[in-house]
Design a protein around this motif. Structure first.
Motif, PDB file in Angstrom:
ATOM      1  N   SER A 287      17.229  49.428  11.955  1.00  0.00           N
ATOM      2  CA  SER A 287      17.761  49.940  10.681  1.00  0.00           C
ATOM      3  C   SER A 287      16.829  49.601   9.525  1.00  0.00           C
TER       4      SER A 287
ATOM      5  N   LEU B  17      13.721  51.809   9.812  1.00  0.00           N
ATOM      6  CA  LEU B  17      13.983  53.187   9.376  1.00  0.00           C
ATOM      7  C   LEU B  17      14.131  53.269   7.859  1.00  0.00           C
TER       8      LEU B  17
ATOM      9  N   ALA C  75      14.074  58.270   9.078  1.00  0.00           N
ATOM     10  CA  ALA C  75      13.889  58.602  10.490  1.00  0.00           C
ATOM     11  C   ALA C  75      12.399  58.547  10.813  1.00  0.00           C
ATOM     12  N   ILE C  76      12.073  58.428  12.085  1.00  0.00           N
ATOM     13  CA  ILE C  76      10.659  58.387  12.477  1.00  0.00           C
ATOM     14  C   ILE C  76       9.962  59.684  12.075  1.00  0.00           C
TER      15      ILE C  76
END
Length: 176
Positions: free
Chosen positions: A49, A52, A164-165
């Motif tokens: 978390s 991200l 997000a990635i």
């Protein structure tokens, strides 16, 4: 046929009557239609978390083990070599090295792609060796990619990032 500890005879097929759309529309069968309002939530855990959230800010975050000194990306909550809990975070550069790569000519549904996609495992500069993230390479021809190639992250705009990635659009060769 043995099932568990019992011998049970199973028919090779089960007879039945197929249903048609007309059977349902004309109410020849009993059925229940429901549209439940189901909501759920999940967490990626403390380490991922924070990683991200860092991506949303345009940062690559890793963790450092204070016992063995390893810097790990993606981050985890304990060092799997010395089993020490992790509490030290470090911000890393958005550059790295291609550890390995694959050139894909099909999409996830096995349909041919108009142009191949290059998927690579990238070791982030400043992180311990042989540890990395999987991502897409772009702005490079498949025949020009090699293990050891230096690359740089290409980020989405700040407004587009969502934690997000994929906030990193892709990685491109580092010039010079």
């Amino acid at each position: 046929m043995a099932v568990g500890k019992k011998d049970i005879e199973c028919p090779p097929y089960a007879e039945g009557t197929p249903l048609s759309d007309a059977d349902i529309k004309e109410k020849r069968v009993t059925y229940v239609e429901d549209h439940p309002d189901i909501r759920y939530s999940w967490t990626a855990g403390q380490a991922i978390s924070k990683f991200l959230n860092g991506l949303k800010e345009g940062k690559i975050l890793g963790v450092k083990c204070n016992k063995c000194g390893r810097v790990m990306v993606p981050p985890r909550m304990f060092c799997e070599l010395c089993y020490k809990p992790i509490d030290g975070w470090v911000e890393l550069k958005d550059t790295g090295t291609v550890e390995t790569f694959s050139i894909s000519y099909i999409d996830p549904d096995a349909r041919p792609l108009p142009e191949p996609v290059i998927v690579a495992v990238i070791s982030i500069d400043g992180a311990s060796p042989h540890m990395g993230i999987m991502h897409i390479l772009d702005e490079v021809k498949p025949e020009d990619v090699y293990i050891g190639m230096k690359v740089k992250a290409v980020w989405k705009s700040e407004e587009e990032r969502e934690g997000a990635i994929t906030d990193i659009k892709y990685w491109k060769p580092l010039e010079g």
